[in-house]
Design a protein around this motif. Structure first.
Motif, short mmCIF file in Angstrom:
data_model
loop_
_atom_site.label_atom_id
_atom_site.label_comp_id
_atom_site.label_asym_id
_atom_site.label_seq_id
_atom_site.Cartn_x
_atom_site.Cartn_y
_atom_site.Cartn_z
N LEU A 50 -7.75 -18.89 -56.93
CA LEU A 50 -6.90 -17.92 -56.42
C LEU A 50 -5.49 -18.61 -56.61
CD1 LEU A 50 -8.32 -16.50 -53.16
CD2 LEU A 50 -7.39 -14.93 -55.29
N TYR A 51 -5.20 -19.80 -56.09
CA TYR A 51 -3.93 -20.14 -56.01
C TYR A 51 -3.36 -19.90 -57.55
CZ TYR A 51 0.01 -23.18 -55.55
OH TYR A 51 1.22 -23.92 -55.58
N CYS A 54 -2.91 -16.41 -58.73
CA CYS A 54 -1.51 -15.66 -58.09
C CYS A 54 -0.22 -16.13 -58.40
CB CYS A 54 -1.54 -15.66 -56.66
SG CYS A 54 -2.91 -14.65 -55.94
N ASP A 128 -7.92 -18.63 -48.01
CA ASP A 128 -7.71 -17.50 -49.01
C ASP A 128 -7.24 -16.25 -48.67
OD1 ASP A 128 -9.01 -19.21 -50.98
OD2 ASP A 128 -10.80 -18.64 -50.67
N TYR A 131 -3.77 -15.12 -50.16
CA TYR A 131 -3.72 -14.69 -51.79
C TYR A 131 -4.74 -13.40 -51.80
CZ TYR A 131 -2.43 -19.40 -52.00
OH TYR A 131 -1.84 -20.60 -51.95
N TYR A 134 -2.43 -10.65 -50.67
CA TYR A 134 -1.44 -10.39 -51.98
C TYR A 134 -2.10 -9.55 -53.07
CZ TYR A 134 1.27 -11.03 -56.25
OH TYR A 134 2.38 -11.16 -57.43
#
Length: 146
Positions: A50-51, A54, A128, A131, A134
């Motif tokens: 995820l990091y 994004c 998480d 994210y 987002y």
């Protein structure tokens, strides 16, 4: 015997497959269909961090919509720490995961941050949450442009 249209895309056995059939708006149906199609395509794809994803998302138009949806579908199982059930496109019933996702998108569109935070905190791992929030907000924004 279940028809092909009602079989879940995921095979998790210990989760209820169906949520009560809520009223689904045309906008929600479009988002759900896109999510289901992405889930079908992403079943064999590698999971994504995820990091990293994004940080890379800065597209516009149809590319952005596809990228955000694909990323959510790929990353949600990791964030929920379990498999996610997506039914095939055209299925009238919703899985619990689909219903949860649509409720999140509805809260974003209605600017109902209290319920959105509750929904995310109730299922998404703490690391998480930001994210996933987002991605959901970007998906909601992309589908509101239609």
């Amino acid at each position: 015997m279940a028809s092909l249209a009602t079989l879940p895309i995921s095979d998790r056995d210990d989760t209820p497959l169906h949520a009560p059939a809520p009223h689904v708006t045309p906008d929600q149906r479009a988002a759900l269909t896109r999510l289901r199609l992405s889930a079908m395509a992403c079943r064999v794809a590698a999971r994504t961090d995820l990091y990293e994803v994004c940080a890379l998302l800065s597209l516009d138009g149809e590319d952005a919509k596809r990228t955000f949806v694909d990323t959510l579908v790929k990353c949600l199982p990791s964030a929920l720490q379990r498999r996610v059930i997506w039914f095939t496109p055209g299925t009238d019933t919703l899985s619990f995961d689909e219903s949860w996702t649509l409720r999140c998108l509805t809260c974003i569109r209605a600017n109902d941050l209290a319920n959105l935070n509750f929904l995310i905190k109730s299922r998404v791992s703490p690391a998480d949450r930001r994210y996933i929030g987002y991605l959901l907000s970007q998906i909601s924004e992309q589908f509101s442009k239609d």
